[in-house]
Design a protein around this motif. Structure first.
Motif, PDB file in Angstrom:
ATOM      1  N   PRO A   1     -85.022  -0.448 -33.741  1.00 51.67           N
ATOM      2  CA  PRO A   1     -84.000  -1.418 -34.152  1.00 51.67           C
ATOM      3  C   PRO A   1     -84.448  -2.100 -35.447  1.00 51.67           C
ATOM      4  N   PRO A   2     -83.510  -2.661 -36.188  1.00 52.50           N
ATOM      5  CA  PRO A   2     -83.895  -3.324 -37.438  1.00 52.50           C
ATOM      6  C   PRO A   2     -84.806  -4.524 -37.168  1.00 52.50           C
ATOM      7  N   THR A   3     -85.683  -4.791 -38.114  1.00 55.60           N
ATOM      8  CA  THR A   3     -86.601  -5.913 -37.955  1.00 55.60           C
ATOM      9  C   THR A   3     -85.851  -7.219 -38.153  1.00 55.60           C
ATOM     10  N   PRO A   4     -86.165  -8.223 -37.353  1.00 54.91           N
ATOM     11  CA  PRO A   4     -85.480  -9.509 -37.504  1.00 54.91           C
ATOM     12  C   PRO A   4     -85.939 -10.223 -38.772  1.00 54.91           C
ATOM     13  N   LYS A   5     -85.049 -11.004 -39.325  1.00 51.91           N
ATOM     14  CA  LYS A   5     -85.381 -11.802 -40.504  1.00 51.91           C
ATOM     15  C   LYS A   5     -86.029 -13.096 -40.036  1.00 51.91           C
ATOM     16  N   ILE A   6     -87.231 -13.330 -40.473  1.00 51.02           N
ATOM     17  CA  ILE A   6     -87.973 -14.524 -40.076  1.00 51.02           C
ATOM     18  C   ILE A   6     -88.027 -15.448 -41.282  1.00 51.02           C
ATOM     19  N   ASP A   7     -87.463 -16.642 -41.117  1.00 51.87           N
ATOM     20  CA  ASP A   7     -87.466 -17.604 -42.204  1.00 51.87           C
ATOM     21  C   ASP A   7     -88.162 -18.875 -41.729  1.00 51.87           C
ATOM     22  N   PHE A   8     -89.484 -18.821 -41.731  1.00 51.90           N
ATOM     23  CA  PHE A   8     -90.236 -20.007 -41.369  1.00 51.90           C
ATOM     24  C   PHE A   8     -91.572 -19.969 -42.086  1.00 51.90           C
ATOM     25  N   SER A   9     -92.097 -21.126 -42.338  1.00 54.13           N
ATOM     26  CA  SER A   9     -93.362 -21.242 -43.053  1.00 54.13           C
ATOM     27  C   SER A   9     -94.464 -21.595 -42.057  1.00 54.13           C
ATOM     28  N   PRO A  10     -95.477 -20.751 -41.938  1.00 57.55           N
ATOM     29  CA  PRO A  10     -96.568 -21.076 -41.012  1.00 57.55           C
ATOM     30  C   PRO A  10     -97.274 -22.374 -41.392  1.00 57.55           C
ATOM     31  N   SER A  11     -97.377 -22.647 -42.694  1.00 55.97           N
ATOM     32  CA  SER A  11     -98.070 -23.874 -43.091  1.00 55.97           C
ATOM     33  C   SER A  11     -97.271 -25.104 -42.672  1.00 55.97           C
ATOM     34  N   ASP A  12     -95.938 -25.038 -42.754  1.00 56.22           N
ATOM     35  CA  ASP A  12     -95.128 -26.167 -42.296  1.00 56.22           C
ATOM     36  C   ASP A  12     -95.254 -26.350 -40.785  1.00 56.22           C
ATOM     37  N   SER A  13     -95.232 -25.241 -40.054  1.00 58.53           N
ATOM     38  CA  SER A  13     -95.363 -25.322 -38.602  1.00 58.53           C
ATOM     39  C   SER A  13     -96.733 -25.851 -38.219  1.00 58.53           C
TER      40      SER A  13
ATOM     41  N   ALA B   1    -101.224 -22.287 -47.530  1.00 58.35           N
ATOM     42  CA  ALA B   1    -100.402 -21.713 -48.602  1.00 58.35           C
ATOM     43  C   ALA B   1    -100.736 -20.233 -48.805  1.00 58.35           C
ATOM     44  N   GLU B   2    -102.034 -19.898 -48.740  1.00 57.17           N
ATOM     45  CA  GLU B   2    -102.425 -18.489 -48.871  1.00 57.17           C
ATOM     46  C   GLU B   2    -101.894 -17.669 -47.697  1.00 57.17           C
ATOM     47  N   GLY B   3    -101.920 -18.249 -46.502  1.00 58.67           N
ATOM     48  CA  GLY B   3    -101.384 -17.555 -45.328  1.00 58.67           C
ATOM     49  C   GLY B   3     -99.892 -17.339 -45.439  1.00 58.67           C
ATOM     50  N   ALA B   4     -99.160 -18.333 -45.949  1.00 57.11           N
ATOM     51  CA  ALA B   4     -97.711 -18.184 -46.136  1.00 57.11           C
ATOM     52  C   ALA B   4     -97.410 -17.114 -47.171  1.00 57.11           C
ATOM     53  N   GLU B   5     -98.219 -17.066 -48.225  1.00 55.00           N
ATOM     54  CA  GLU B   5     -98.029 -16.040 -49.252  1.00 55.00           C
ATOM     55  C   GLU B   5     -98.302 -14.649 -48.689  1.00 55.00           C
ATOM     56  N   ALA B   6     -99.341 -14.520 -47.853  1.00 50.50           N
ATOM     57  CA  ALA B   6     -99.646 -13.239 -47.220  1.00 50.50           C
ATOM     58  C   ALA B   6     -98.526 -12.821 -46.277  1.00 50.50           C
ATOM     59  N   LEU B   7     -97.925 -13.781 -45.561  1.00 49.66           N
ATOM     60  CA  LEU B   7     -96.814 -13.464 -44.670  1.00 49.66           C
ATOM     61  C   LEU B   7     -95.614 -12.964 -45.461  1.00 49.66           C
ATOM     62  N   LYS B   8     -95.309 -13.612 -46.584  1.00 48.12           N
ATOM     63  CA  LYS B   8     -94.186 -13.158 -47.413  1.00 48.12           C
ATOM     64  C   LYS B   8     -94.441 -11.746 -47.943  1.00 48.12           C
ATOM     65  N   LYS B   9     -95.690 -11.492 -48.349  1.00 49.86           N
ATOM     66  CA  LYS B   9     -96.037 -10.161 -48.846  1.00 49.86           C
ATOM     67  C   LYS B   9     -95.892  -9.120 -47.741  1.00 49.86           C
ATOM     68  N   ALA B  10     -96.328  -9.467 -46.531  1.00 52.61           N
ATOM     69  CA  ALA B  10     -96.208  -8.540 -45.403  1.00 52.61           C
ATOM     70  C   ALA B  10     -94.744  -8.298 -45.045  1.00 52.61           C
ATOM     71  N   GLN B  11     -93.907  -9.347 -45.149  1.00 52.66           N
ATOM     72  CA  GLN B  11     -92.487  -9.182 -44.830  1.00 52.66           C
ATOM     73  C   GLN B  11     -91.790  -8.267 -45.823  1.00 52.66           C
ATOM     74  N   THR B  12     -92.259  -8.200 -47.060  1.00 48.04           N
ATOM     75  CA  THR B  12     -91.634  -7.307 -48.034  1.00 48.04           C
ATOM     76  C   THR B  12     -92.201  -5.900 -47.967  1.00 48.04           C
TER      77      THR B  12
END
Length: 145
Positions: free
Chosen positions: A98-110, A69-80
């Motif tokens: 080029p524009p950055t791709p939109k990544i919609d996945f949760s590392p914790s779920d994976s 969960a902490e890793g997913a939160e850090a990923l969301k923070k990095a994406q913003t």
């Protein structure tokens, strides 16, 4: 231009040598000019170790070494945070990316899906091994007949 008393700078693949015409000594850019080889190696070790330690500290501080969960939160923070910073630096340098791709996945779920798949495979491994062994014996018996 070089005169008769000055030696030209000799460039090799690992170092730059400059011979002092008065003393005849050589200075190399590869040895920090005045440091012995052992001190240079020690300084390189300290610098590299410090950079590695700083990278681990930043990863820990940002929550990358914590739970999923902490890793997913850090990923969301990095994406913003990262895309605006990258855009600012590229405009400052003059690059166009080029524009950055939109990544919609949760590392914790994976991660959880991967763990579940591996555990599932390990739990049925003995049964599958018995089944494949029986099939192999049947095949060998049919060949011998």
């Amino acid at each position: 231009m070089t005169t008769e008393t000055e030696q030209p700078i000799q460039v090799t693949d690992r170092m730059v040598e400059d011979t002092d015409s008065e003393s005849g000594s050589k200075h190399t850019a590869d040895t920090f000019f005045f440091l012995p080889e052992s001190v240079k190696d020690f300084l390189q070790f300290i610098i590299k170790g410090s950079l590695a330690g700083a990278a681990v500290y930043v990863a820990y501080d940002q929550g990358l070494l914590g739970s999923g969960a902490e890793g997913a939160e850090a990923l969301k923070k990095a994406q913003t945070v990262l895309p605006p910073a990258i855009k600012e630096w590229t405009s400052y340098i003059g690059w166009e990316l080029p524009p950055t791709p939109k990544i919609d996945f949760s590392p914790s779920d994976s991660w959880n899906k991967g763990v579940q798949t591996v555990m599932s495979a390990l739990s049925v491994a003995p049964t599958r091994a018995c089944e494949y062994t029986l099939e192999g014996w049947k095949y060998m018996k049919d060949l011998v007949k």
